[in-house]
Design a protein around this motif. Structure first.
Motif, short mmCIF file in Angstrom:
data_model
loop_
_atom_site.label_atom_id
_atom_site.label_comp_id
_atom_site.label_asym_id
_atom_site.label_seq_id
_atom_site.Cartn_x
_atom_site.Cartn_y
_atom_site.Cartn_z
N ASN A 1 0.84 -1.21 0.00
CA ASN A 1 0.00 0.00 0.00
C ASN A 1 0.87 1.25 0.00
OD1 ASN A 1 0.94 -0.36 2.61
ND2 ASN A 1 -0.97 0.30 3.58
N ILE A 2 1.82 1.28 -0.94
CA ILE A 2 2.72 2.43 -1.06
C ILE A 2 2.92 2.72 -2.53
CG2 ILE A 2 4.78 0.95 -0.94
CD1 ILE A 2 6.22 3.29 0.47
N ASP A 3 2.88 3.99 -2.88
CA ASP A 3 3.11 4.41 -4.26
C ASP A 3 4.48 3.90 -4.72
OD1 ASP A 3 2.34 6.53 -6.52
OD2 ASP A 3 4.48 6.79 -6.03
N SER A 4 4.52 3.21 -5.85
CA SER A 4 5.74 2.54 -6.27
C SER A 4 6.88 3.51 -6.57
CB SER A 4 5.47 1.66 -7.49
OG SER A 4 4.95 2.43 -8.57
N SER A 5 6.57 4.62 -7.19
CA SER A 5 7.63 5.59 -7.50
C SER A 5 8.15 6.24 -6.23
CB SER A 5 7.10 6.66 -8.47
OG SER A 5 6.03 7.37 -7.90
N TYR A 6 7.27 6.44 -5.27
CA TYR A 6 7.68 7.00 -3.97
C TYR A 6 8.60 6.03 -3.26
CZ TYR A 6 7.12 8.74 0.87
OH TYR A 6 7.34 9.20 2.14
N ALA A 7 8.25 4.75 -3.26
CA ALA A 7 9.09 3.74 -2.62
C ALA A 7 10.46 3.69 -3.27
CB ALA A 7 8.40 2.38 -2.70
N THR A 8 10.49 3.73 -4.59
CA THR A 8 11.76 3.68 -5.31
C THR A 8 12.64 4.87 -4.96
OG1 THR A 8 10.75 2.48 -7.15
CG2 THR A 8 12.83 3.62 -7.59
N SER A 9 12.04 6.05 -4.86
CA SER A 9 12.82 7.25 -4.54
C SER A 9 13.41 7.16 -3.13
CB SER A 9 11.95 8.50 -4.67
OG SER A 9 10.94 8.53 -3.66
N LEU A 10 12.68 6.54 -2.22
CA LEU A 10 13.17 6.39 -0.86
C LEU A 10 14.28 5.35 -0.76
CD1 LEU A 10 9.73 6.47 1.00
CD2 LEU A 10 11.53 8.18 1.21
N GLN A 11 14.21 4.33 -1.59
CA GLN A 11 15.21 3.27 -1.56
C GLN A 11 16.60 3.78 -1.92
OE1 GLN A 11 13.55 0.26 -4.13
NE2 GLN A 11 11.86 -0.16 -2.71
N ALA A 12 16.67 4.88 -2.66
CA ALA A 12 17.96 5.43 -3.04
C ALA A 12 18.74 5.92 -1.82
CB ALA A 12 17.75 6.59 -4.02
N ASN A 13 18.00 6.31 -0.77
CA ASN A 13 18.64 6.83 0.45
C ASN A 13 18.53 5.86 1.62
OD1 ASN A 13 19.96 9.01 1.90
ND2 ASN A 13 18.02 9.32 2.97
N CYS A 14 17.79 4.79 1.41
CA CYS A 14 17.58 3.80 2.47
C CYS A 14 17.76 2.41 1.88
CB CYS A 14 16.18 3.96 3.07
SG CYS A 14 15.81 2.83 4.45
N PRO A 15 18.99 1.92 1.83
CA PRO A 15 19.25 0.61 1.23
C PRO A 15 18.63 -0.51 2.06
CG PRO A 15 21.21 1.44 2.33
CD PRO A 15 20.22 2.56 2.34
N SER A 16 18.49 -1.66 1.46
CA SER A 16 17.88 -2.80 2.16
C SER A 16 18.74 -3.28 3.31
CB SER A 16 17.62 -3.95 1.18
OG SER A 16 18.83 -4.35 0.54
N VAL A 17 20.04 -2.99 3.24
CA VAL A 17 20.96 -3.31 4.33
C VAL A 17 21.85 -2.10 4.59
CG1 VAL A 17 22.82 -4.81 5.12
CG2 VAL A 17 20.98 -5.77 3.72
N GLY A 18 21.96 -1.70 5.87
CA GLY A 18 22.80 -0.56 6.20
C GLY A 18 22.06 0.76 6.06
#
Length: 315
Positions: free
Chosen positions: A209-226
């Motif tokens: 339940n999250i906008d996909s483009s928003y999630a992608t933009s956040l992942q650039a600054n919040c990696p899956s690890v670290g």
């Protein structure tokens, strides 16, 4: 006659005790008439230097009231006798602005010594921070006194976490005497401020339940690890303006935290969230009322607690 005099004296003392135990907006009018203007000036200066500080001061007041009541306990440093609340999971590497509170307290102490509590300074600074960032004002009730202890365990158990579902959020606020309307309105404080990657990583990688483009933009600054302590804005649109865009974000599935998006996720709170997207005045009114309600949560008054000279330690 003597008996009547004793009864009259007893009633007078009882009345005085009742009055002194109440929070009043005029509490410092005589004892420290320049207190509020001093706090306001200091807050304006701090927010002008760094807009994020407004959110920090507001968060300090919120976290203070949600633990043992609005008693300044969140400001206490650890001692040999107890571990304070600063290292609780919801607070660690998250709460800031303690140095600004120290500065405000010093300025207030300069105009009236040991009169104004740290708890009241937090309450007023929260209001003035919201105003400085373009939000509503309200009349702050005053007369809180400062606690002489803090509770790490209560901070860990009572502060609403970023991963709570709606029912748990409603319960957490209800346990403090706050309504669901208060919950939704107070959550609007997330129109300013930031959150750490560790608090929203699961949402941006695993929730649907999250906008996909928003999630992608956040992942650039919040990696899956670290990158646990990398920060992102709670409001992707206007992160330094106190407005109703937080609710617009929720309707568009752009709530940063899991707990944010729970307020608009097909549940009982959807309608109020949606109403705030088109009626900013109603949000402002409800937020101000909710802040007053939160400020009433279990304060120390009368002869309870103390008026700290330093907000970081008991006298």
């Amino acid at each position: 006659m003597a008996f009547c005099s004793l009864v009259s004296l007893f009633l007078l003392l009882l009345f005085t005790a009742m009055v002194s135990a109440q929070l009043l907006s005029t509490f410092y009018d005589t004892s420290c008439p320049n207190a509020l203007s001093t706090i306001q000036s200091a807050v304006k200066d701090a927010v002008a230097k760094e807009s994020r500080m407004g959110a920090s001061l507001l968060r300090l007041h919120f976290h203070d009231c949600f633990v043992n009541g609005c008693d300044g306990s969140v400001l206490l440093d650890d001692t040999a006798n107890f571990t304070g609340e600063k290292t609780a999971f919801p607070n660690q590497n998250s709460l800031r602005g303690f140095d600004v509170v120290d500065s405000i307290k010093s300025q207030v102490e300069a105009v009236c010594t040991q009169i104004v509590s740290c708890a009241d300074i937090l309450a007023v600074a929260a209001r003035d921070s919201v105003v400085a960032l373009g939000g509503p004002s309200w009349t702050v009730k005053l007369g809180r006194r400062d606690s002489t202890t803090a509770s790490l365990s209560t901070a860990n158990s009572d502060l609403p976490g970023p991963n709570l579902d709606l029912s748990a959020l409603i319960t957490a606020f209800s346990n403090k005497g706050l309504s669901t309307t208060d919950l939704i309105a107070l959550s609007g404080a997330h129109t300013i401020g930031q959150a750490r990657c560790v608090t929203f990583r699961n949402r941006i990688y695993n929730e649907t339940n999250i906008d996909s483009s928003y999630a992608t933009s956040l992942q650039a600054n919040c990696p899956s690890v670290g990158g646990d302590n990398n920060f992102s804005d709670l409001d992707v649109q206007t992160p330094t303006n106190f407005d109703n865009n937080y609710y617009v974000n929720l309707v568009n599935n752009k709530g940063l935290l899991h707990s944010d998006q729970q307020l608009f996720n097909g549940g009982s709170t959807d309608s109020q969230v949606k109403s705030y997207t088109t009626n900013s005045d109603q949000f402002s009114t409800d937020f101000a009322a909710a802040m007053i309600n939160m400020g009433d949560v279990d304060p120390l008054t009368g002869t309870q607690g103390e008026i700290r000279i330093s907000c970081r330690k008991i006298n």
